[in-house]
Write a protein that holds these residues in place. Sequence first.
Motif, PDB file in Angstrom:
ATOM      1  N   UNK A 100       0.828  -1.209   0.000  1.00  0.00           N
ATOM      2  CA  UNK A 100       0.000   0.000   0.000  1.00  0.00           C
ATOM      3  C   UNK A 100       0.861   1.257   0.000  1.00  0.00           C
ATOM      4  N   UNK A 101       1.931   1.254   0.752  1.00  0.00           N
ATOM      5  CA  UNK A 101       2.836   2.406   0.783  1.00  0.00           C
ATOM      6  C   UNK A 101       3.435   2.640  -0.601  1.00  0.00           C
ATOM      7  N   UNK A 102       3.866   1.569  -1.269  1.00  0.00           N
ATOM      8  CA  UNK A 102       4.409   1.703  -2.622  1.00  0.00           C
ATOM      9  C   UNK A 102       3.351   2.224  -3.594  1.00  0.00           C
ATOM     10  N   UNK A 113      -5.737   7.630  -3.390  1.00  0.00           N
ATOM     11  CA  UNK A 113      -5.104   7.497  -2.082  1.00  0.00           C
ATOM     12  C   UNK A 113      -6.119   7.107  -1.015  1.00  0.00           C
ATOM     13  N   UNK A 114      -7.291   7.717  -1.034  1.00  0.00           N
ATOM     14  CA  UNK A 114      -8.325   7.376  -0.053  1.00  0.00           C
ATOM     15  C   UNK A 114      -8.829   5.953  -0.246  1.00  0.00           C
ATOM     16  N   UNK A 115      -8.970   5.530  -1.495  1.00  0.00           N
ATOM     17  CA  UNK A 115      -9.405   4.161  -1.756  1.00  0.00           C
ATOM     18  C   UNK A 115      -8.393   3.157  -1.216  1.00  0.00           C
ATOM     19  N   UNK A 116      -7.123   3.396  -1.464  1.00  0.00           N
ATOM     20  CA  UNK A 116      -6.084   2.484  -0.976  1.00  0.00           C
ATOM     21  C   UNK A 116      -5.979   2.546   0.546  1.00  0.00           C
ATOM     22  N   UNK A 137      -8.514  -1.966  -2.358  1.00  0.00           N
ATOM     23  CA  UNK A 137      -8.031  -0.744  -2.993  1.00  0.00           C
ATOM     24  C   UNK A 137      -6.754  -0.987  -3.775  1.00  0.00           C
ATOM     25  N   UNK A 138      -5.875  -1.800  -3.211  1.00  0.00           N
ATOM     26  CA  UNK A 138      -4.630  -2.145  -3.895  1.00  0.00           C
ATOM     27  C   UNK A 138      -4.908  -2.943  -5.165  1.00  0.00           C
ATOM     28  N   UNK A 139      -5.814  -3.888  -5.084  1.00  0.00           N
ATOM     29  CA  UNK A 139      -6.174  -4.696  -6.255  1.00  0.00           C
ATOM     30  C   UNK A 139      -6.818  -3.819  -7.329  1.00  0.00           C
TER      31      UNK A 139
END
Length: 76
Positions: free
Chosen positions: A20-22, A41-44, A51-53
């Motif tokens: 997530x940070x990346x 950014x809010x979704x992740x 969110x990442x997917x």
Amino acid sequence: MANLLHYSGGFFGFLIFILDIFAIYEVFKSERTTAGKLLWTLLIFFFPVFGLIFYYFFSERKRYNTEYTITYQTIP
């Protein structure tokens, strides 16, 4: 066996956190609009796994990240 499963959740949680940070770093470096950066950014941030997917499959990363494009120049 129960101890191994107990620690594996922490490992996978830490792995998701690093990914997530990346992804958030890549969003900030992209050429998206400010609203687009904020929404991704809010979704992740609020949905770390989904969110990442969604980001990696639906964000059109190649279009907004010009760092990865290679341009060739002709030799005169």
